[in-house]
Design a protein around this motif. Structure first.
Motif, PDB file in Angstrom:
ATOM      1  N   ASP A 156       0.875  -1.075   0.083  1.00 12.11           N
ATOM      2  CA  ASP A 156      -0.024   0.070   0.063  1.00 12.11           C
ATOM      3  C   ASP A 156       0.899   1.315  -0.323  1.00 12.11           C
ATOM      4  N   PRO A 157       1.357   1.561  -1.200  1.00 13.71           N
ATOM      5  CA  PRO A 157       2.528   2.653  -1.154  1.00 13.71           C
ATOM      6  C   PRO A 157       2.135   4.098  -0.655  1.00 13.71           C
ATOM      7  N   GLU A 158       2.845   4.608   0.170  1.00 12.92           N
ATOM      8  CA  GLU A 158       2.634   5.901   0.773  1.00 12.92           C
ATOM      9  C   GLU A 158       2.565   7.119  -0.136  1.00 12.92           C
ATOM     10  N   PRO A 159       1.700   7.824  -0.549  1.00 13.98           N
ATOM     11  CA  PRO A 159       2.039   8.864  -1.761  1.00 13.98           C
ATOM     12  C   PRO A 159       3.022   9.642  -1.155  1.00 13.98           C
ATOM     13  N   ASP A 160       3.641  10.162  -2.199  1.00 13.91           N
ATOM     14  CA  ASP A 160       4.872  11.339  -2.097  1.00 13.91           C
ATOM     15  C   ASP A 160       4.299  12.616  -1.798  1.00 13.91           C
ATOM     16  N   GLU A 161       3.029  12.881  -2.096  1.00 11.31           N
ATOM     17  CA  GLU A 161       2.553  14.228  -1.783  1.00 11.31           C
ATOM     18  C   GLU A 161       0.768  14.051  -1.739  1.00 11.31           C
ATOM     19  N   MET A 162       0.094  15.035  -1.217  1.00 10.79           N
ATOM     20  CA  MET A 162      -1.098  15.119  -1.064  1.00 10.79           C
ATOM     21  C   MET A 162      -1.654  16.557  -1.163  1.00 10.79           C
ATOM     22  N   LEU A 163      -2.873  16.678  -1.637  1.00  8.59           N
ATOM     23  CA  LEU A 163      -3.635  18.181  -1.271  1.00  8.59           C
ATOM     24  C   LEU A 163      -4.741  17.989  -0.531  1.00  8.59           C
ATOM     25  N   LEU A 164      -4.793  18.662   0.596  1.00  7.16           N
ATOM     26  CA  LEU A 164      -5.751  18.583   1.652  1.00  7.16           C
ATOM     27  C   LEU A 164      -6.398  19.961   1.942  1.00  7.16           C
ATOM     28  N   VAL A 165      -7.696  20.112   1.550  1.00  3.39           N
ATOM     29  CA  VAL A 165      -8.423  21.363   1.432  1.00  3.39           C
ATOM     30  C   VAL A 165      -9.574  21.189   2.502  1.00  3.39           C
ATOM     31  N   ARG A 166      -9.817  22.100   3.422  1.00  2.90           N
ATOM     32  CA  ARG A 166     -10.875  22.258   4.146  1.00  2.90           C
ATOM     33  C   ARG A 166     -11.739  23.546   3.782  1.00  2.90           C
ATOM     34  N   LEU A 167     -12.840  23.207   3.735  1.00  2.00           N
ATOM     35  CA  LEU A 167     -13.989  24.447   3.177  1.00  2.00           C
ATOM     36  C   LEU A 167     -15.091  24.543   4.186  1.00  2.00           C
ATOM     37  N   GLY A 168     -15.456  25.880   4.258  1.00  2.00           N
ATOM     38  CA  GLY A 168     -16.820  26.193   5.017  1.00  2.00           C
ATOM     39  C   GLY A 168     -17.863  25.753   4.127  1.00  2.00           C
ATOM     40  N   ALA A 169     -19.013  25.481   4.458  1.00  2.00           N
ATOM     41  CA  ALA A 169     -20.286  25.105   3.859  1.00  2.00           C
ATOM     42  C   ALA A 169     -20.457  25.931   2.526  1.00  2.00           C
ATOM     43  N   GLY A 170     -20.565  27.187   2.728  1.00  2.00           N
ATOM     44  CA  GLY A 170     -20.962  28.143   1.844  1.00  2.00           C
ATOM     45  C   GLY A 170     -19.730  28.190   0.715  1.00  2.00           C
ATOM     46  N   GLN A 171     -18.536  27.892   0.962  1.00  2.00           N
ATOM     47  CA  GLN A 171     -17.323  28.139   0.181  1.00  2.00           C
ATOM     48  C   GLN A 171     -17.589  26.807  -0.904  1.00  2.00           C
ATOM     49  N   ALA A 172     -17.785  25.792  -0.296  1.00  2.00           N
ATOM     50  CA  ALA A 172     -17.971  24.335  -0.821  1.00  2.00           C
ATOM     51  C   ALA A 172     -19.160  24.642  -1.707  1.00  2.00           C
ATOM     52  N   ARG A 173     -20.436  25.137  -1.409  1.00  3.19           N
ATOM     53  CA  ARG A 173     -21.619  25.053  -2.427  1.00  3.19           C
ATOM     54  C   ARG A 173     -20.852  26.186  -3.631  1.00  3.19           C
ATOM     55  N   ALA A 174     -20.103  26.962  -3.477  1.00  5.97           N
ATOM     56  CA  ALA A 174     -19.539  27.780  -4.342  1.00  5.97           C
ATOM     57  C   ALA A 174     -18.391  27.168  -5.257  1.00  5.97           C
ATOM     58  N   PHE A 175     -17.787  26.229  -4.985  1.00  7.82           N
ATOM     59  CA  PHE A 175     -17.151  25.458  -5.513  1.00  7.82           C
ATOM     60  C   PHE A 175     -17.797  24.407  -6.488  1.00  7.82           C
ATOM     61  N   VAL A 176     -18.861  23.888  -5.834  1.00  9.12           N
ATOM     62  CA  VAL A 176     -19.640  23.088  -6.795  1.00  9.12           C
ATOM     63  C   VAL A 176     -20.406  23.824  -7.969  1.00  9.12           C
ATOM     64  N   ALA A 177     -20.699  25.084  -7.687  1.00 13.45           N
ATOM     65  CA  ALA A 177     -21.424  25.764  -8.582  1.00 13.45           C
ATOM     66  C   ALA A 177     -20.698  26.217  -9.876  1.00 13.45           C
ATOM     67  N   ARG A 178     -19.215  26.503  -9.545  1.00 10.49           N
ATOM     68  CA  ARG A 178     -18.477  26.809 -10.554  1.00 10.49           C
ATOM     69  C   ARG A 178     -17.894  25.710 -11.243  1.00 10.49           C
ATOM     70  N   ALA A 179     -17.771  24.516 -10.605  1.00 11.68           N
ATOM     71  CA  ALA A 179     -17.489  23.125 -11.276  1.00 11.68           C
ATOM     72  C   ALA A 179     -18.410  22.795 -12.213  1.00 11.68           C
ATOM     73  N   GLN A 180     -19.416  22.694 -11.680  1.00 16.56           N
ATOM     74  CA  GLN A 180     -20.546  22.544 -12.653  1.00 16.56           C
ATOM     75  C   GLN A 180     -20.626  23.278 -14.017  1.00 16.56           C
ATOM     76  N   ARG A 181     -20.438  24.803 -13.788  1.00 17.14           N
ATOM     77  CA  ARG A 181     -20.174  25.711 -15.171  1.00 17.14           C
ATOM     78  C   ARG A 181     -19.253  25.320 -16.006  1.00 17.14           C
ATOM     79  N   VAL A 182     -18.053  24.755 -15.089  1.00  8.89           N
ATOM     80  CA  VAL A 182     -16.893  24.442 -15.959  1.00  8.89           C
ATOM     81  C   VAL A 182     -16.991  23.218 -16.908  1.00  8.89           C
ATOM     82  N   VAL A 183     -17.559  22.220 -16.177  1.00  7.71           N
ATOM     83  CA  VAL A 183     -17.840  21.015 -17.083  1.00  7.71           C
ATOM     84  C   VAL A 183     -18.805  21.274 -18.120  1.00  7.71           C
ATOM     85  N   ASP A 184     -19.766  21.989 -17.912  1.00 11.97           N
ATOM     86  CA  ASP A 184     -20.865  22.320 -18.903  1.00 11.97           C
ATOM     87  C   ASP A 184     -20.340  23.107 -20.060  1.00 11.97           C
TER      88      ASP A 184
END
Length: 206
Positions: free
Chosen positions: A147-175
């Motif tokens: 079970d190889p240990e990764p060399d690095e990782m990204l860890l992000v902690r978001l408040g609920a409002g910021q997380a909703r904003a991430f979702v809204a933009r991500a959906q626009r980007v995909v579309d």
């Protein structure tokens, strides 16, 4: 050696974005806090899946917890600006995990690098005068045991409002990519595409 953790707790910005034209876009997750900037590349499907799961997680928390979770992204957090420069890929995303931390009411996103496994063909094993079946079995056993240990990782902690904003933009980007064919669902290029449901004739975006 422990992995390098790119940690962001309520960053100034956490968005999904792209570089390139529709049909040849490269997708990125990008986190910024002050002058710190981390960009991780990933597939379009991964962006869509992450946005969907974050949205579903927030809906679950909103329905079961006393915490205040907005039903939609706050207008004050809307972000349609381009990705920050310079865009330098830290790694390509593989596995991603998602959770809710009730202690400080944060969405926790962990992104791990894509792990590439080298495959040795039977011809290569034969050239090394090794038994293909035995070597393949041994390689599989080692891969399952490790079970190889990764060399690095990204860890992000978001408040609920910021997380909703991430979702809204991500959906626009995909579309925002190439429109889908209403008949076969495949992407339509500017000059049309060969639709299998039209017996090879080109359909154009109406």
């Amino acid at each position: 050696m422990p992995p390098l953790v790119h940690r962001f707790d309520q960053p100034d910005r956490f968005v999904a974005g792209t570089v390139g034209e529709p049909g040849s876009r490269t997708f990125f997750l990008q986190a910024r806090a002050g002058t710190r900037l981390v960009s991780v590349s990933l597939e379009k499907q991964q962006v869509a899946a992450l946005a969907q799961r974050v949205d579903e997680l927030l809906d679950e928390v909103m329905g079961s917890a006393a915490s205040v979770v907005p039903a939609v992204a706050p207008l004050s957090l809307s972000d349609d600006a381009p990705l920050d420069q310079p865009i330098e890929e830290e790694f390509r995303a593989g596995t991603m995990t998602l959770s809710w931390d009730p202690r400080d009411e944060r969405v926790v996103i962990e992104v791990f690098p894509l792990i590439e496994i080298e495959v040795i063909t039977p011809d290569e094993l034969e050239a090394l005068e090794l038994d293909p079946e035995a070597e393949l079995e041994e390689a599989l056993e080692e891969a399952l045991a490790e079970d190889p240990e990764p060399d690095e990782m990204l860890l992000v902690r978001l408040g609920a409002g910021q997380a909703r904003a991430f979702v809204a933009r991500a959906q626009r980007v995909v579309d925002a990519g190439r429109p889908g064919c209403p008949f076969c669902g495949g992407p339509i290029d500017p000059d049309g595409h060969l639709c299998p449901r039209a017996n090879g004739f080109k359909r154009r975006d109406p």
